[in-house]
Design an enzyme around this catalytic site. Structure first.
Site, PDB file in Angstrom:
ATOM      1  CB  THR A  83      -0.907   0.021   1.244  1.00 14.90           C
ATOM      2  OG1 THR A  83      -0.129  -0.333   2.400  1.00 14.90           O
ATOM      3  CG2 THR A  83      -2.063  -0.940   1.128  1.00 14.90           C
ATOM      4  CE  LYS A  97       1.694  -0.715  10.543  1.00 16.55           C
ATOM      5  NZ  LYS A  97       2.874  -1.288  11.151  1.00 16.55           N
ATOM      6  NE  ARG A 146       9.460   3.976  15.592  1.00 20.58           N
ATOM      7  CZ  ARG A 146      10.267   3.978  16.645  1.00 20.58           C
ATOM      8  NH1 ARG A 146       9.769   3.985  17.854  1.00 20.58           N
ATOM      9  NH2 ARG A 146      11.573   3.974  16.494  1.00 20.58           N
ATOM     10  N   GLY A 155      12.528   6.795   6.164  1.00 23.30           N
ATOM     11  CA  GLY A 155      12.185   6.040   4.957  1.00 23.30           C
ATOM     12  C   GLY A 155      11.406   4.794   5.275  1.00 23.30           C
ATOM     13  CB  CYS A 188       5.907   1.403   7.911  1.00 18.56           C
ATOM     14  SG  CYS A 188       5.582  -0.314   7.482  1.00 18.56           S
TER      15      CYS A 188
HETATM   16  N1  NAD Z   1       7.590  -4.485   5.638  1.00 13.72           N
HETATM   17  C1  NAD Z   1       7.211  -4.168   6.880  1.00 13.72           C
HETATM   18  O1  NAD Z   1       8.027  -4.096   7.786  1.00 13.72           O
HETATM   19  C2  NAD Z   1       5.765  -3.899   7.206  1.00 13.72           C
HETATM   20  C3  NAD Z   1       5.391  -3.795   8.558  1.00 13.72           C
HETATM   21  C4  NAD Z   1       4.057  -3.598   8.866  1.00 13.72           C
HETATM   22  C5  NAD Z   1       3.122  -3.483   7.844  1.00 13.72           C
HETATM   23  N2  NAD Z   1       3.516  -3.568   6.541  1.00 13.72           N
HETATM   24  C6  NAD Z   1       2.478  -3.456   5.530  1.00 13.72           C
HETATM   25  O2  NAD Z   1       2.247  -4.748   4.983  1.00 13.72           O
HETATM   26  C7  NAD Z   1       1.884  -4.632   3.595  1.00 13.72           C
HETATM   27  C8  NAD Z   1       2.837  -5.488   2.768  1.00 13.72           C
HETATM   28  O3  NAD Z   1       4.136  -4.957   2.923  1.00 13.72           O
HETATM   29  P1  NAD Z   1       5.425  -5.752   2.480  1.00 13.72           P
HETATM   30  O4  NAD Z   1       6.585  -5.018   3.081  1.00 13.72           O
HETATM   31  O5  NAD Z   1       5.283  -7.201   2.758  1.00 13.72           O
HETATM   32  O6  NAD Z   1       5.372  -5.530   0.892  1.00 13.72           O
HETATM   33  P2  NAD Z   1       6.263  -6.255  -0.222  1.00 13.72           P
HETATM   34  O7  NAD Z   1       6.337  -5.328  -1.367  1.00 13.72           O
HETATM   35  O8  NAD Z   1       7.521  -6.786   0.396  1.00 13.72           O
HETATM   36  O9  NAD Z   1       5.390  -7.532  -0.622  1.00 13.72           O
HETATM   37  C9  NAD Z   1       4.153  -7.439  -1.183  1.00 13.72           C
HETATM   38  C10 NAD Z   1       4.003  -8.558  -2.210  1.00 13.72           C
HETATM   39  O10 NAD Z   1       2.662  -8.506  -2.699  1.00 13.72           O
HETATM   40  C11 NAD Z   1       2.688  -8.883  -4.070  1.00 13.72           C
HETATM   41  N3  NAD Z   1       1.451  -8.453  -4.703  1.00 13.72           N
HETATM   42  C12 NAD Z   1       1.099  -7.230  -5.199  1.00 13.72           C
HETATM   43  N4  NAD Z   1      -0.161  -7.240  -5.649  1.00 13.72           N
HETATM   44  C13 NAD Z   1      -0.646  -8.494  -5.428  1.00 13.72           C
HETATM   45  C14 NAD Z   1      -1.887  -9.125  -5.690  1.00 13.72           C
HETATM   46  N5  NAD Z   1      -2.889  -8.469  -6.237  1.00 13.72           N
HETATM   47  N6  NAD Z   1      -2.010 -10.433  -5.362  1.00 13.72           N
HETATM   48  C15 NAD Z   1      -0.987 -11.113  -4.791  1.00 13.72           C
HETATM   49  N7  NAD Z   1       0.213 -10.563  -4.533  1.00 13.72           N
HETATM   50  C16 NAD Z   1       0.387  -9.262  -4.837  1.00 13.72           C
HETATM   51  C17 NAD Z   1       3.938  -8.221  -4.590  1.00 13.72           C
HETATM   52  O11 NAD Z   1       4.383  -8.838  -5.784  1.00 13.72           O
HETATM   53  C18 NAD Z   1       4.903  -8.420  -3.410  1.00 13.72           C
HETATM   54  O12 NAD Z   1       5.674  -9.586  -3.560  1.00 13.72           O
HETATM   55  C19 NAD Z   1       1.952  -3.137   3.275  1.00 13.72           C
HETATM   56  O13 NAD Z   1       0.692  -2.568   3.412  1.00 13.72           O
HETATM   57  C20 NAD Z   1       2.886  -2.596   4.346  1.00 13.72           C
HETATM   58  O14 NAD Z   1       2.636  -1.235   4.610  1.00 13.72           O
HETATM   59  C21 NAD Z   1       4.811  -3.795   6.215  1.00 13.72           C
END
Ligand code: NAD
Length: 434
Positions: A85, A215, A222, A266, A269
């Protein structure tokens, strides 16, 4: 509620550890990603992201047969959505002359749509992606109801935010308290049953919009707190004070906890989520907006200080140490270090970057070194932008003979000034105006 099989949509930093952990705790899991290269990598038993311990858990999950990966969802008892997102890069909103970023919810929309053909009575759907307030009710529920099933009565729907710390994801997935916000109390209870599969921390039930706000409030807090630390850093420079010393003294107060200043904020999040509040209510968020501005300006502050230290940057060779958005991760998303590199280059500097967690990063216009030695050999100055453990462990006595640089500029309080000065470097630390 009893779950045998689940489908996790999105196999990134959140979805892959989540899918693997469910699979190693007795559920059959289908991990789904639209990126076929990721599916191929995982099928080959390899992993496309860096997260300590994930390789071992993934291997166990794949070998047991409890985790399979696919580019299409299939029927399951529960569906988890963990897709990106981000904000849009090419469009923005405006309120009273202030431009704000807009949430790009296309991945959530398409992942939710992909569930429709497989949704059955009694299923549970959980959105984990960080999302603007009311997304579960206003975006996800109506899409799922296109199946002909009614949310709340035919299927359960929850929002459950992920709060893990990259680098510690596998431990925190299990140990952290988990908020599960249901569209109805029964949905929250179903979500609770699902996460109870492996969560050892407290599982707290609430409604979906509260969970979304929780969330966003966490990350916005932060962001605002880092903004004030960055502003303190600028003030310290002005008044000839070392901000790091001042912060450590202020933090001796029993009720004060000032965060670290640095080259900016950066990641996927903290630099993104506050915009979801601003977009949802630009008239109610002047402080949140301003904090975003302060943190986004911080790379410019770094540039001005590097200029002061090095003089004209034209044709100067700068070795940048670190490109990730935070220490000891390989995640470069929204990294302020990238912005600093671009700004240095705009000023005519020739920049070589050493990022040990992603030496092969392919970023337009950024020249990556293959080794630390290559990055620093011809440099006029060393610029520390990320506080990676291995950078903190560098010995300036050893480095001095392997680089032309005699200036070391530390933006993250990673290096010991005395050691660097003793070794023969001119040492500058961001925010240390003394
Ligand atoms: N990375 C973190 O530390 C963290 C922590 C808390 C919350 N989040 C939230 O979690 C969510 C995911 O973050 P992330 O870091 O895992 O992202 P990411 O980019 O690492 O992974 C997301 C994956 O989703 C896949 N994808 C995209 N569209 C899709 C669809 N329609 N169907 C299936 N797969 C699809 C992408 O190819 C990608 O591999 C985000 O909203 C992020 O804000 C992330």
């Amino acid at each position: 509620m009893n779950f045998q099989k689940i489908c996790v949509l999105g196999l990134g930093y959140i979805g892959l550890p989540t899918a693997s952990t469910f699979a190693t705790h007795g559920l059959r899991v289908v991990g789904v990603d639209i990126n076929t290269a990721i599916i191929e990598t995982l099928r080959g038993g390899k992993i496309h992201i860096h997260e300590p311990g994930l390789g071992t858990v993934l291997q166990a999950a794949l070998e047991s047969g409890d985790l399979t990966v696919s580019s299409e969802p299939e029927e399951a008892d529960a569906f988890l959505i963990a897709v990106p997102t981000p904000f849009y890069l090419d469009t923005h909103g405006e309120y009273n002359g202030r431009q704000y970023k807009l949430a790009d919810m296309r991945a959530v929309t398409s992942a939710t749509e992909a569930i429709i053909p497989h949704l059955r009575k009694g299923n549970l759907v959980v959105l984990e992606s960080t999302s603007p307030p009311r997304t579960t009710i206003d975006l996800v529920a109506p899409i799922l109801e296109r199946s002909g099933l009614k949310v709340g009565s035919d299927f359960f729907l929850c929002y459950s935010p992920e709060r893990v710390l990259p680098g510690q994801i596998l431990r925190e997935l299990i140990e952290n308290p988990r908020v599960v916000g249901g569209i109805t109390p029964e949905s929250a209870a179903a979500g609770r049953d699902l996460y109870a599969t492996f969560v050892k921390g407290e599982i707290i039930e609430t409604d979906a919009t509260t969970a979304e706000m929780v969330k966003l409030m966490e990350n916005t807090t932060r962001d605002v707190n880092i903004a004030i630390a960055n502003e303190f850093s600028r003030l310290a420079e002005k008044f000839g004070v070392d901000v790091w010393e001042a912060i450590s003294l202020a933090n001796r107060h029993p009720r004060i906890n000032i965060l670290n200043p640095g080259p900016g904020v950066g990641g996927h999040c903290i630099s993104v989520d506050p915009w979801f509040f601003v977009e949802a209510a630009p008239d109610l968020t002047p402080l949140i907006y301003q904090a975003r501005q302060v943190n986004d300006e911080q790379p410019h502050f770094v540039l001005s200080k590097v200029r002061q230290a090095v003089g004209s940057l034209n044709e100067k060779k700068i070795a940048v140490l670190g490109l990730a958005y935070k220490p000891d991760v390989d995640d470069l998303r929204e990294s302020p270090a990238t912005e600093v590199v671009h700004l240095l280059q705009k000023d005519g500097a020739r920049v070589k970057v050493w990022e040990p967690f992603k030496p092969e990063a392919d970023l337009p216009g950024i020249d990556m070194a293959c080794t630390l030695e290559e990055a620093i050999l011809e440099a006029d100055a060393l610029l520390l932008l990320v506080n990676h453990t291995e950078f903190r462990a560098l010995h300036p006595d050893d480095l001095i003979s392997t680089t032309k640089a005699r200036i070391a500029f530390d933006t993250v309080n990673g290096w010991d000034a005395e050691k660097w000065q003793k070794a023969g470097f001119q040492f500058i630390r961001l925010g240390a105006g003394k």
